[in-house]
Design a protein around this motif. Structure first.
Motif, PDB file in Angstrom:
ATOM      1  N   ILE A  64      43.037  31.308  39.155  1.00  0.00           N
ATOM      2  CA  ILE A  64      42.065  32.028  38.327  1.00  0.00           C
ATOM      3  C   ILE A  64      40.974  32.617  39.221  1.00  0.00           C
ATOM      4  CG2 ILE A  64      40.260  31.759  36.580  1.00  0.00           C
ATOM      5  CD1 ILE A  64      42.035  29.629  35.267  1.00  0.00           C
ATOM      6  N   LYS A  65      40.490  31.809  40.136  1.00  0.00           N
ATOM      7  CA  LYS A  65      39.394  32.236  41.020  1.00  0.00           C
ATOM      8  C   LYS A  65      39.811  33.411  41.897  1.00  0.00           C
ATOM      9  CE  LYS A  65      35.999  30.099  44.130  1.00  0.00           C
ATOM     10  NZ  LYS A  65      35.586  28.808  44.735  1.00  0.00           N
ATOM     11  N   ASN A  66      40.974  33.316  42.498  1.00  0.00           N
ATOM     12  CA  ASN A  66      41.440  34.380  43.397  1.00  0.00           C
ATOM     13  C   ASN A  66      41.689  35.691  42.656  1.00  0.00           C
ATOM     14  OD1 ASN A  66      41.346  32.686  45.635  1.00  0.00           O
ATOM     15  ND2 ASN A  66      43.460  31.991  45.369  1.00  0.00           N
ATOM     16  N   ASN A  67      42.253  35.583  41.466  1.00  0.00           N
ATOM     17  CA  ASN A  67      42.539  36.793  40.693  1.00  0.00           C
ATOM     18  C   ASN A  67      41.267  37.462  40.189  1.00  0.00           C
ATOM     19  OD1 ASN A  67      45.569  37.448  39.996  1.00  0.00           O
ATOM     20  ND2 ASN A  67      45.440  35.205  40.086  1.00  0.00           N
ATOM     21  N   LEU A  68      40.324  36.670  39.712  1.00  0.00           N
ATOM     22  CA  LEU A  68      39.080  37.255  39.215  1.00  0.00           C
ATOM     23  C   LEU A  68      38.297  37.922  40.339  1.00  0.00           C
ATOM     24  CD1 LEU A  68      37.739  34.623  36.619  1.00  0.00           C
ATOM     25  CD2 LEU A  68      38.950  36.771  36.182  1.00  0.00           C
ATOM     26  N   ARG A  69      38.307  37.298  41.511  1.00  0.00           N
ATOM     27  CA  ARG A  69      37.579  37.865  42.662  1.00  0.00           C
ATOM     28  C   ARG A  69      38.073  39.293  42.956  1.00  0.00           C
ATOM     29  NH1 ARG A  69      38.766  34.285  46.160  1.00  0.00           N
ATOM     30  NH2 ARG A  69      36.851  33.027  46.207  1.00  0.00           N
ATOM     31  N   GLU A  70      39.369  39.499  42.832  1.00  0.00           N
ATOM     32  CA  GLU A  70      39.946  40.810  43.125  1.00  0.00           C
ATOM     33  C   GLU A  70      39.552  41.873  42.098  1.00  0.00           C
ATOM     34  OE1 GLU A  70      41.821  41.734  45.790  1.00  0.00           O
ATOM     35  OE2 GLU A  70      41.311  39.743  46.573  1.00  0.00           O
TER      36      GLU A  70
END
Length: 398
Positions: A226-232
């Protein structure tokens, strides 16, 4: 937890412009004008006949004349001509330019033509049946104001002033995000512990009515993913609209992840039902707004109409329109929450009437098929009598 009024105010405080762009007139329906549109010439641009008939010089009637020799015929689209003899007439078609030396039009129904002579059958008023140059709009006048939403009516006006391209407000770039291991795609057959994902498709359809074509992303309940995808997604979107993952469950990671990514929480949880766990914030570095709605279908649907739509309209500078309805059922709200209650709406004597519908809580997706809108009931008010006027938010009814 804050009140509905506080939450609404904080959402409206965080609006911004998305910019301006040019679009073809043929692609502009539903968009919002970013400029005043001016008349490029008088409208109508000439004195025009509003009837099929004959055109005369009224002085001939004042001199007692009743019969007029026909000099010729003027069709719509013909360049301006002249009535050569004031004792004569010209046949003229609807929309044609009034000739010089003529000041009145008599329709065919009020004359009789024999052997090239038109004879009057009725009384005539000087200047009748003429649409005067500039009587609608003068050259340079504003004919459509900035911030107007373009409908079929505006398309015709824009075409009439030669607007091949139109300056419009840019639309926000939005990604819709669903969360939860229990969700499967619409075409899949869910296992007994699974459900088909519907919230983002409802939101997608709602955004399409505003001409916004959103992207989609589904995230499983795995914190780092979730964190990695939202950051993008920050910086690529004006708005992230999430559904689910904001309650108190052990796998509701959204608030925690957003905090770790540097998103400023404006509020989390509102004294309302449905939609109490609503989370709202701003990623200042990328100027991305986050609407994180609860996962229950009615909560998502209601919060879109209560908050996001008004936020969008304010950002686009579209004038807001408040609605109210007359209650057709007695209802109570003795809770400390603002309630948004599903209703069927009917117009009688130009007033909206609200009828309560049967529903089973914020997970009752099927009830939305019968819902035209939501009435808003203030907290701690024990009884609303039938006939009470209450605020109303339209979701389907026009």
């Amino acid at each position: 937890m804050i009140s509905f009024e506080e939450a609404y105010e904080k959402v409206m405080e965080n609006t911004f412009s998305f910019g301006v762009e040019k679009t073809l007139l043929t692609h502009s329906r539903g968009r919002v004008l970013a400029e005043d549109v001016l008349a490029d010439r008088d409208s109508p641009p000439f004195n025009r006949s509003t009837k099929d008939g004959i055109t005369i010089n009224y002085k001939a009637i004042e001199d007692g004349q009743k019969a007029f020799k026909i000099e010729g015929v003027i069709a719509a689209g013909t360049a301006k001509t002249q009535l050569k003899d004031s004792a004569n007439c010209l046949e003229i078609m609807t929309g044609a330019v009034l000739p010089d030396n003529a000041d009145t039009v008599v329709m065919y129904e009020d004359i009789e033509i024999n052997d090239g002579v038109a004879t009057l059958k009725k009384e005539v008023v000087k200047g009748q049946n003429i649409h005067r140059q500039g009587s609608d709009v003068k050259q340079g006048e504003v004919i459509i104001k900035k911030n107007t939403k373009i409908t079929a009516a505006e398309i015709g006006i824009l075409a009439s002033v030669g607007k091949v391209e139109v300056s419009v407000k840019e639309l926000p770039k939005i990604t819709l995000i669903s969360t939860g291991n229990e969700l499967v795609a619409v075409h899949e057959k869910p296992l007994p512990h699974q459900i088909r994902g519907s919230n983002t498709l409802s939101l997608h359809a709602l955004l399409e009515t505003e001409n916004i074509h959103a992207e989609h992303l589904h995230l499983d309940d795995e914190k780092e993913s979730i964190k990695n995808n939202l950051r993008e997604l920050f910086g690529e979107n004006d708005v992230l609209m999430l559904s689910g993952g904001v309650s108190r469950g052990k796998f509701d990671y959204i608030p925690e992840v957003l905090d770790e990514l540097g998103v400023e929480k404006v509020f989390h949880k509102v004294k309302q039902r449905p939609g109490k766990p609503f989370w709202f914030g701003l990623h200042k570095a990328s100027k991305t707004i986050i609407f994180s709605f609860p996962g229950n279908p009615v909560s998502t649907f209601a919060n879109y109409h209560v908050y996001f739509k008004d936020w969008l309209y304010k950002a686009m500078e579209i004038p807001a329109e408040s609605k109210s309805a007359i209650l057709m059922n007695e209802v109570e709200n003795d809770s400390p929450l603002t309630l948004f209650v599903r209703v069927k709406l009917k117009t009688e004597a130009e007033k909206l009437h609200a009828f309560l519908i049967s529903e089973n809580g914020s997970g009752d997706l099927s009830s939305l098929a019968h819902t035209d809108g939501f009435i808003r009931l203030s907290p701690d008010k024990k009884k609303y009598e039938k006939g009470t006027v209450v605020p109303c938010i339209l979701s389907r009814y026009n």
